[in-house]
Design an enzyme around this catalytic site. Structure first.
Site, PDB file in Angstrom:
ATOM      1  N   HIS A 198      -0.008   5.795   0.765  1.00  0.00           N
ATOM      2  CA  HIS A 198      -1.004   6.747   1.254  1.00  0.00           C
ATOM      3  C   HIS A 198      -0.820   8.086   0.544  1.00  0.00           C
ATOM      4  O   HIS A 198       0.293   8.443   0.172  1.00  0.00           O
ATOM      5  CB  HIS A 198      -0.862   6.910   2.766  1.00  0.00           C
TER       6      HIS A 198
ATOM      7  N   ARG B 143      -4.220   0.353  -2.312  1.00  0.00           N
ATOM      8  CA  ARG B 143      -3.560  -0.948  -2.318  1.00  0.00           C
ATOM      9  C   ARG B 143      -3.315  -1.398  -3.759  1.00  0.00           C
ATOM     10  O   ARG B 143      -4.119  -1.122  -4.646  1.00  0.00           O
ATOM     11  CB  ARG B 143      -4.438  -1.995  -1.625  1.00  0.00           C
TER      12      ARG B 143
ATOM     13  N   GLN C 270       0.802  -1.218   0.000  1.00  0.00           N
ATOM     14  CA  GLN C 270       0.000   0.000   0.000  1.00  0.00           C
ATOM     15  C   GLN C 270       0.838   1.272   0.000  1.00  0.00           C
ATOM     16  O   GLN C 270       2.033   1.254   0.288  1.00  0.00           O
ATOM     17  CB  GLN C 270      -0.911   0.007   1.229  1.00  0.00           C
TER      18      GLN C 270
ATOM     19  N   HIS D 239       4.769   0.446   0.781  1.00  0.00           N
ATOM     20  CA  HIS D 239       5.235  -0.405   1.878  1.00  0.00           C
ATOM     21  C   HIS D 239       4.313  -1.579   2.134  1.00  0.00           C
ATOM     22  O   HIS D 239       3.171  -1.613   1.663  1.00  0.00           O
ATOM     23  CB  HIS D 239       5.403   0.413   3.173  1.00  0.00           C
TER      24      HIS D 239
ATOM     25  N   GLU E 113       2.771   7.962   8.288  1.00  0.00           N
ATOM     26  CA  GLU E 113       2.805   7.080   9.456  1.00  0.00           C
ATOM     27  C   GLU E 113       4.234   6.785   9.891  1.00  0.00           C
ATOM     28  O   GLU E 113       5.160   6.826   9.084  1.00  0.00           O
ATOM     29  CB  GLU E 113       2.000   5.793   9.204  1.00  0.00           C
TER      30      GLU E 113
END
Ligand SMILES: [Zn+2]
Length: 408
Positions: free
Chosen positions: A100, A283, A98, A264, A135
């Site tokens: 972001h 994804r 995935q 990642h 993240e």
């Protein structure tokens, strides 16, 4: 200063022991428990537990009093929302591959899907939130991940090392252009291969990996990971894409920061993760969940090189993991066995404290005291009095502290 009751997300890749054991529940749990969410995400907010046992949603509390809970500055900066979400991740099996979106991509994607009338909880919704999702993941146990594109010349060396005729033309493609554009070309080619081509190519690649592992080759760990992914998803183009990513093993206390666009895949292990309060995930494979390759290609950053492993800047009783994410900052506070040193935690903004080892007393300057045991977490509002932490257990103590970012 109140204890939190947090939601557990039961994704299939989760462990049946890690989170229940942390929370002091019987193990193994009947279902996998993948993530513990501490925060005010509308999808699964935490609950504030009052001393008399009554509960109130943290989301509702923040909505009803943004300035008091978040502080004026944070409430203004983030539109009255708690900007971060703290999680414990317990990965027994690999997650999906995935990336972001950035803040701009998230705002645009969210508006587009709202306009198209896709319900926010629909499986094909890419952007349930209007915000970015950087993240930072910090290992609690040895934690394994694939993250960021490997230096292309090293990937060419890997592809040559497993040496199979079916791969030769792809190896040449990257060798001819060992840079982000070459990576984009090869990744796009692989991730969009027709199923019939994949069905011929993948078994050959997996056989080559088996041979490389048998011969104890240089890329043994990388090949074992490809085999693990190939066994679980034998017809998935994500297995090929995984050949392009850095393979990382983090020790407890080590962290990686995944900014917008970083591709990642978490493999296994337990970690504390802090992220912007968003669930925007694109994804490209290795999952039964919704996959959207064209949308993923719009956000992936093909910049490459080794992923920096963060050990944290030494701070009082631990380390601070600094990043350029304005939404969050994570610190690790630690006390050796027998160390009873008290530590003041200032309350300039909203905070969540999570105890991962030992037992501590949190004492507020107004005389209130709350015991924080392993697996428990606590909400500190901006308007709460200052808090002093004091270990009271026999062994070592460890607390993770989540706050809003300090970089803007
Ligand atoms: Zn992610």
């Amino acid at each position: 200063m109140e204890l939190l009751r947090n939601a557990v997300r039961p994704y299939a890749w989760g462990s049946r022991t890690t989170i229940p054991e942390l929370l002091g529940r019987p193990v193994p749990a009947p279902h996998p428990e993948a993530e513990l969410w501490m925060g005010a995400h509308p999808g699964d907010p935490s609950y504030i537990v009052a001393p008399d046992g009554t509960e109130r949603s943290l989301l509702e509390l923040v909505d009803s009093d943004p300035a008091g809970q978040l502080g004026d500055r944070c409430a203004r900066r983030w539109g009255g929302r708690l900007p971060f979400l703290l999680k414990v991740l317990a990965a027994e099996e690999p997650l999906s591959m995935q990336a972001h979106p950035s803040a701009e991509q998230a705002a645009e994607g969210h508006a587009r899907e709202e306009k198209a009338g896709i319900p926010r909880d629909a499986p094909n919704r890419n952007y349930p939130d209007p915000t970015a999702k950087p993240e930072l993941v910090c290992a609690l146990t040895e934690f394994h991940a694939l993250a960021g594109f490997r230096e292309p010349s090293r990937t060419v060396a890997l592809l040559r090392a497993i040496e199979t005729p079916a791969l030769a033309k792809y190896t040449s493609l990257l060798d001819a252009q060992p840079d982000p554009d070459g990576l984009r070309a090869l990744f796009t080619t692989w991730i969009t291969l027709p199923q019939a081509t994949l069905d011929e190519l993948l078994p050959e690649v997996l056989d080559a990996c088996v041979l490389h592992v048998k011969e104890h080759g240089e890329f043994d760990t990388e090949c074992r990971t490809i085999l693990e992914l190939g066994e679980a998803h034998p017809r998935d183009a994500g297995v090929l894409a995984a050949l392009l990513l850095n393979r990382l093993t983090l020790r407890a206390g080590e962290a990686i920061y995944l900014p917008a666009g970083n591709l990642h895949l978490y493999l296994h292990g337990t970690a504390v993760e802090i992220l912007a309060n968003s669930d925007n995930i694109l994804r490209c494979g290795l999952t039964p969940k919704h996959v959207d390759v064209p949308e993923l290609l719009r956000v992936v950053d093909f910049g490459c090189g080794e992923m920096p492993v963060l050990c944290g800047e030494p701070g009082p009783h631990g380390a601070v993991y600094r990043t350029n994410a304005p939404e969050f900052e994570l610190s690790r506070l630690e006390w050796a066995a027998g160390d009873r040193t008290e530590l003041d935690v200032d309350c300039a903004g909203p905070q969540i404290l999570l105890c991962t080892e030992g037992t501590l007393m949190a004492g507020a300057s107004d005389g209130q005291e709350v015991k924080l045991e392993r697996g428990q977490s606590m909400w500190l509002a901006a308007s709460d009095p200052a808090v002093r932490l004091r270990p009271v257990g026999a062994g070592r103590s460890q607390v993770f502290r989540a706050t809003a970012g300090t970089c803007d």
